[in-house]
Design a protein around this motif. Sequence first.
Motif, mmCIF file in Angstrom:
data_model
loop_
_atom_site.group_PDB
_atom_site.id
_atom_site.type_symbol
_atom_site.label_atom_id
_atom_site.label_comp_id
_atom_site.label_asym_id
_atom_site.label_seq_id
_atom_site.Cartn_x
_atom_site.Cartn_y
_atom_site.Cartn_z
ATOM 1 N N VAL A 119 0.842 -1.207 0.000
ATOM 2 C CA VAL A 119 0.000 0.000 0.000
ATOM 3 C C VAL A 119 0.871 1.248 0.000
ATOM 4 O O VAL A 119 0.630 2.193 -0.753
ATOM 5 C CB VAL A 119 -0.961 -0.011 1.211
ATOM 6 N N ARG A 120 1.906 1.257 0.817
ATOM 7 C CA ARG A 120 2.798 2.427 0.872
ATOM 8 C C ARG A 120 3.576 2.567 -0.431
ATOM 9 O O ARG A 120 3.798 3.674 -0.923
ATOM 10 C CB ARG A 120 3.769 2.285 2.048
ATOM 11 N N TYR A 121 4.000 1.438 -1.016
ATOM 12 C CA TYR A 121 4.731 1.505 -2.286
ATOM 13 C C TYR A 121 3.831 2.048 -3.391
ATOM 14 O O TYR A 121 4.249 2.891 -4.179
ATOM 15 C CB TYR A 121 5.274 0.119 -2.647
ATOM 16 N N SER A 122 2.579 1.609 -3.439
ATOM 17 C CA SER A 122 1.671 2.125 -4.471
ATOM 18 C C SER A 122 1.406 3.613 -4.258
ATOM 19 O O SER A 122 1.237 4.358 -5.220
ATOM 20 C CB SER A 122 0.362 1.329 -4.509
ATOM 21 N N SER A 123 1.391 4.064 -3.013
ATOM 22 C CA SER A 123 1.260 5.492 -2.730
ATOM 23 C C SER A 123 2.453 6.250 -3.303
ATOM 24 O O SER A 123 2.300 7.305 -3.925
ATOM 25 C CB SER A 123 1.147 5.729 -1.225
ATOM 26 N N ALA A 124 3.659 5.718 -3.102
ATOM 27 C CA ALA A 124 4.862 6.357 -3.637
ATOM 28 C C ALA A 124 4.812 6.402 -5.164
ATOM 29 O O ALA A 124 5.188 7.405 -5.777
ATOM 30 C CB ALA A 124 6.103 5.617 -3.157
ATOM 31 N N CYS A 125 4.326 5.347 -5.774
ATOM 32 C CA CYS A 125 4.205 5.321 -7.234
ATOM 33 C C CYS A 125 3.207 6.374 -7.718
ATOM 34 O O CYS A 125 3.392 6.992 -8.764
ATOM 35 C CB CYS A 125 3.778 3.931 -7.708
ATOM 36 N N SER A 126 2.161 6.599 -6.937
ATOM 37 C CA SER A 126 1.173 7.597 -7.340
ATOM 38 C C SER A 126 1.751 9.015 -7.282
ATOM 39 O O SER A 126 1.229 9.924 -7.914
ATOM 40 C CB SER A 126 -0.092 7.489 -6.487
ATOM 41 N N CYS A 127 2.847 9.210 -6.548
ATOM 42 C CA CYS A 127 3.510 10.521 -6.542
ATOM 43 C C CYS A 127 4.032 10.866 -7.934
ATOM 44 O O CYS A 127 4.189 12.030 -8.274
ATOM 45 C CB CYS A 127 4.660 10.538 -5.537
ATOM 46 N N TRP A 128 4.341 9.877 -8.725
ATOM 47 C CA TRP A 128 4.775 10.072 -10.103
ATOM 48 C C TRP A 128 3.587 10.189 -11.054
ATOM 49 O O TRP A 128 3.759 10.402 -12.242
ATOM 50 C CB TRP A 128 5.627 8.891 -10.558
ATOM 51 N N GLY A 129 2.405 9.965 -10.553
ATOM 52 C CA GLY A 129 1.234 9.984 -11.408
ATOM 53 C C GLY A 129 0.923 8.621 -12.010
ATOM 54 O O GLY A 129 0.073 8.503 -12.888
ATOM 55 N N VAL A 130 1.615 7.594 -11.564
ATOM 56 C CA VAL A 130 1.346 6.235 -12.044
ATOM 57 C C VAL A 130 0.052 5.765 -11.391
ATOM 58 O O VAL A 130 -0.080 5.791 -10.176
ATOM 59 C CB VAL A 130 2.509 5.277 -11.700
ATOM 60 N N THR A 131 -0.901 5.363 -12.199
ATOM 61 C CA THR A 131 -2.193 4.932 -11.679
ATOM 62 C C THR A 131 -2.407 3.447 -11.951
ATOM 63 O O THR A 131 -1.706 2.846 -12.758
ATOM 64 C CB THR A 131 -3.346 5.736 -12.324
ATOM 65 N N ALA A 132 -3.390 2.895 -11.284
ATOM 66 C CA ALA A 132 -3.706 1.474 -11.452
ATOM 67 C C ALA A 132 -4.183 1.209 -12.878
ATOM 68 O O ALA A 132 -4.869 2.030 -13.480
ATOM 69 C CB ALA A 132 -4.773 1.054 -10.452
ATOM 70 N N ALA A 133 -3.798 0.060 -13.393
ATOM 71 C CA ALA A 133 -4.183 -0.339 -14.748
ATOM 72 C C ALA A 133 -4.449 -1.840 -14.759
ATOM 73 O O ALA A 133 -4.057 -2.558 -13.845
ATOM 74 C CB ALA A 133 -3.075 0.010 -15.736
ATOM 75 N N VAL A 134 -5.116 -2.284 -15.804
ATOM 76 C CA VAL A 134 -5.403 -3.707 -15.979
ATOM 77 C C VAL A 134 -5.009 -4.094 -17.394
ATOM 78 O O VAL A 134 -5.297 -3.378 -18.348
ATOM 79 C CB VAL A 134 -6.905 -4.008 -15.756
#
Length: 149
Positions: A119-134
């Motif tokens: 969860v914390r890693y995905s939060s850090a990724c969202s700082c770059w604007g990386v969003t969830a994808a499928v």
Amino acid sequence: MKSVLITAALLPLALAAAAFEPRNNNGCNDDNCARAVTGTRRGPESMSAFRQDCTSFMTATVTPPASTVIVTTTADACDEEDEAPQTPLRRVQQRRAEEAVTVFPTEVPTYASACSGAVRYSSACSCWGVTAAVTTAPTPVITVTITVY
């Protein structure tokens, strides 16, 4: 005079409420975890690789149900007079499994050790604007050949 006293009494409460107002940061917690993932200390090559790691981590993969193809044939037989092979009988049936499988990445890279989990890693990724994808993987095909003699 009464309104001045009321305003003076409420002003500290209004300022305190404004100080604790949550910021809209799109899921990005700007903390040590985010600095470990998005920081520039390791150089542009590392940043590019780390961003790609984030993109992969934030992408779930859906594998459709397997398709099973059953091919029934007869054994090749030769006509004894002219030794020409006979045309084998071939019948194809197709079946599909019942459910797709979705895989969500959970392994946090070692350079993101400041992150306490996925969860914390995905939060850090969202700082770059990386969003969830499928993404959807190709449908697996299982071929079973049955030869009848």
